[in-house]
Structures are given as structure tokens and as C-alpha cells.
Design an enzyme around this catalytic site. Structure first.
Site, PDB file in Angstrom:
ATOM      1  NE  ARG A 161      46.116  38.706  37.375  1.00  0.00           N
ATOM      2  CZ  ARG A 161      45.272  39.234  36.388  1.00  0.00           C
ATOM      3  NH1 ARG A 161      45.684  40.033  35.381  1.00  0.00           N
ATOM      4  NH2 ARG A 161      43.940  38.772  36.485  1.00  0.00           N
ATOM      5  CB  SER A 246      43.826  33.736  39.205  1.00  0.00           C
ATOM      6  OG  SER A 246      42.733  34.127  38.705  1.00  0.00           O
ATOM      7  CD  GLU A 342      47.315  36.196  39.862  1.00  0.00           C
ATOM      8  OE1 GLU A 342      46.585  36.687  40.901  1.00  0.00           O
ATOM      9  OE2 GLU A 342      46.736  35.919  38.517  1.00  0.00           O
TER      10      GLU A 342
END
Ligand code: EPU
Length: 346
Positions: A161, A246, A342
Site C-alpha cells: 500500500r 481499509s 491507509e
């Protein structure tokens, strides 16, 4: 603030505005927009689908809404197809299109919200595949100089990520197109627990149906359909319930800390990494702290996936961040583990 409403341009659905906004449908518009004297010296924000951003307030600057479209096979050799898509192409539609053209390889990444141009920024990933596994190169415009650059995987420095564009390259470039390498020797990736379960539940109809058991493997379309079903069952549709997927990355800890934690919490969900460190399932940690389904004002933790924070309607970015901080606090207290957000928080 008067100005351009961003509610439809961020998947949390936060009702904030930009001082200036410009819809970019052609590359020339990009440079014209950033060189406009009215926005000189102002901050800039590049938005694709707005699926990985938390807008905590109005944006006193220029928002570039990337709507560049187009997709094509640029090259083909005996090993792979090279497929290019413009930065503003909706990701899921692009994945579906590649499959319809008979080019498998992106099916595990079905139904991820956002655009093609945003995919490399956080190196989107799901069900055992990361975008960088299929990445060939990208084209970007450097806003300060107007120069076009072509970057390969090394220059993008992809991680979990993560990429160059979330760090040193942040807000410096607009990704105008991405080229993917889709190998012709396709192999299914169906090992991820949720996906394997869904494929098994669908039975042999989800497989090629070949007689030889060893050759019984799901087709790319079957994986695509199963991923769509799993995501629909677990993850809220941003059009119905604002969210950014997320909210936290799965934390990675060292082996010594893991041993101590695992003794204390035998059910801890973990994934060993190639470097000897251990990735933990943040959703499990949050769930264990009792946060799943809990609300804090108009912000809430999704009832079917504790890693997803949602806007129940009318929440502000600040409310979601307050909820995120409360969760981080509890996870730190109980497990001694830091959760990192995130999405990009502005
Ligand atoms: N779990 C719980 N409770 C929860 C949520 C999860 O106990 O509320 C447990 C699950 O039972 C499972 C483990 O935690 O054992 C992992 O859960 P899941 O398979 O749902 O995946 P995840 O690690 O929570 C990651 C990605 C998702 C991606 C899925 C599938 C991150 C930060 N998230 O979630 O990506 O779809 O794996 O590959 O890596 C996103 O980035 O926006 C995203 C949705």
C-alpha cells in the site's frame, strides 16, 4: 467557503469544497490549469475517484479532477499483452474490459473503487495480488515543469500500500496513464482464504471442468465473480455508505514482538513476511478491541469488516479521524501495536 463541491468526488461523501477545481479531460488542460495566475502559489490536490483520501475540511487551493479516458493494447509479444489505460479510467471497468478482451491477470483486483491513475499511488492489492505484480510502466506529468516522465517499477518504489507517489513524489505528479503487463501464461491466484472459500462454495461450475483433477482450476472469470461476491458481502458500497476501504494498513511487527503477543493472544491472525517479520490483520485487532459495528457520532466502524470506517451520513472528516484515533489508542493499549492510516488525510 463558496467554490466547487467535492461531495461527489470523495468516496467518504464528505461535504467539503475546493476554492478552485478543474476537470482534466485532456492533458493540455492540466498545464493550463496549474499555470493559471489565479492559482499561483496555492496548494494542489489531484483527485481521481477520491477513494483513498480523507478530506477533513474545505480545500483552499486547486483540485485537479482527473477524467482522462482511453484504454488499448499497446504491444503484444509471445509472453504477454501490454495494456495501457488512461489515469481517469474507472478501475473496475478497466479490469472487466481486460477480461472481456481475453486478457486475464487483474481479476483478483475486481471491484476496487477508484481510478487507474490512483492504483499505483497506493499499489492497490486484494486477494493475493498487488497492482505492482502486473505493472509495466506509467506516464506522469510533473506539475512544476510540465515535463512528461515515463517511470518503471523501480522508480515507483512499490511497497505494501505504498509507492514513491505517497512519499517524495506526493502532489508533484499527475499520473496520466498506466501500462500493465498481462502474462499469457496465466496462473490463477486462488489461495486467499476468503476467495478459496467462495470458489469452493460455488462448486465445479466455477472451474474449467477438466477431467484431470490437477487441472481443475478456476477460470479468470470465476475468480473475478468470486472476488466481486466476497467484496459485496464484506465491504460497503461507497455509493450507499461512504468509506475509503481499509482505513488502516495491516501492521508489520518483528518476530520477537510477535512471539510475545502470540503467547498472550493465541488466536492472533498473522502472515509471515519474506523478510522474517510478521504482518498482523488489523481488522482482527480492532475487532478484538470491541470496535466492530460501534459508532461515534455519524462515524462508525463497519459491522462486517472492522478495518473499514464509514460515514453514516453527514459525518465530517474530523469525526472519522477522531474515531480512527480512538481505535489506534485502544489497539496500542491492548496489543502495543501502532496502526497507520491507509488513506491520505488532508
Ligand atoms: N478479521 C476479523 N474481524 C474483522 C475483520 C477481519 O477478525 O472485522 C480477520 C478475518 O477473519 C481474517 C483477517 O482478519 O482472518 C483478515 O481479514 P480480510 O481477509 O477481510 O482482509 P484484511 O487484511 O482485513 C486486506 C486488505 C483489503 C483487501 C483484503 C483481501 C489491507 C489494509 N486491506 O484486508 O484491502 O480487500 O485484504 O485481500 O491490506 C483496501 O485496501 O481498501 C482493502 C479493502
Amino acid at each position: 467557503m463558496t467554490g466547487y463541491p467535492l461531495k461527489a468526488h470523495n468516496t467518504f461523501g464528505f461535504d467539503v469544497r475546493a476554492q478552485f477545481a478543474c476537470l482534466i479531460e485532456r492533458e493540455e488542460q492540466l498545464l493550463a490549469a496549474v499555470r493559471d495566475p489565479r492559482v499561483a502559489g496555492l496548494p494542489r490536490l489531484v483527485l481521481g475517484g477520491g477513494s483513498n483520501v480523507v478530506l477533513t475540511g474545505d480545500f483552499a487551493g486547486l483540485v485537479l479532477l482527473v477524467a482522462l479516458r482511453g484504454r488499448r493494447v499497446v504491444r503484444e509479444d509471445q509472453h504477454a499483452w501490454y495494456v495501457e489505460a488512461a489515469g481517469g479510467e474507472p478501475w473496475h471497468e478497466f479490469v472487466a474490459w481486460t477480461l472481456a478482451q481475453g486478457m486475464p491477470g487483474l481479476e483478483n483486483l475486481a471491484l476496487i473503487p477508484g481510478t487507474v491513475g490512483a492504483a499505483p499511488i497506493q499499489n492497490i492489492g486484494a486477494y493475493g495480488l498487488e497492482m505492482c505484480d502486473r505493472f509495466a510502466s506509467l506516464r506522469a506529468i510533473e506539475l512544476a515543469t510540465g515535463n512528461a516522465v515515463e517511470l518503471g517499477a523501480d522508480a515507483c518504489r512499490f511497497g505494501y500500500r505504498d509507492s514513491f507517489f505517497k512519499r517524495e513524489g506526493r502532489e508533484r505528479f499527475v499520473i496520466t496513464s498506466v501500462t500493465f503487463r498481462l502474462p499469457k501464461a496465466w496462473q490463477p491466484r486462488a489461495g486467499y482464504a476468503d476467495l478459496a472459500r467462495e470458489l469452493a462454495a460455488r462448486g465445479p461450475g466455477a472451474s474449467t471442468g477438466q477431467a484431470d483433477d490437477a487441472a481443475m482450476q478456476p477460470t479468470a472469470q470465476a475468480i473475478f465473480d468470486a472476488v466481486v461476491a466476497v467484496r459485496r458481502a464484506k465491504l460497503p458500497d461507497p455509493l450507499e455508505l461512504g468509506n475509503a476501504g481499509s482505513f488502516f494498513k495491516n501492521p508489520v511487527i518483528d518476530a520477537a514482538q510477535f512471539e510475545v503477543l502470540k503467547r498472550r493472544e493465541p488466536e492472533l491472525v498473522s502472515y509471515p513476511q519474506a523478510d522474517g517479520r510478521i504482518k498482523l490483520a488489523a481488522g482482527w485487532l480492532i475487532d478484538r478491541c470491541g470496535w466492530k459495528g460501534r459508532t461515534m457520532g455519524a462515524a462508525a466502524v463497519h459491522e462486517r469488516q472492522a478495518l473499514v470506517l464509514v460515514n453514516r451520513g453527514g459525518a465530517s472528516g474530523a469525526a472519522v479521524l477522531a474515531l480512527a484515533r480512538a481505535i489506534q489508542h485502544d489497539v496500542r493499549e491492548r496489543f502495543g501495536v501502532e496502526l497507520e492510516a491507509e488513506p491520505v488525510c488532508l
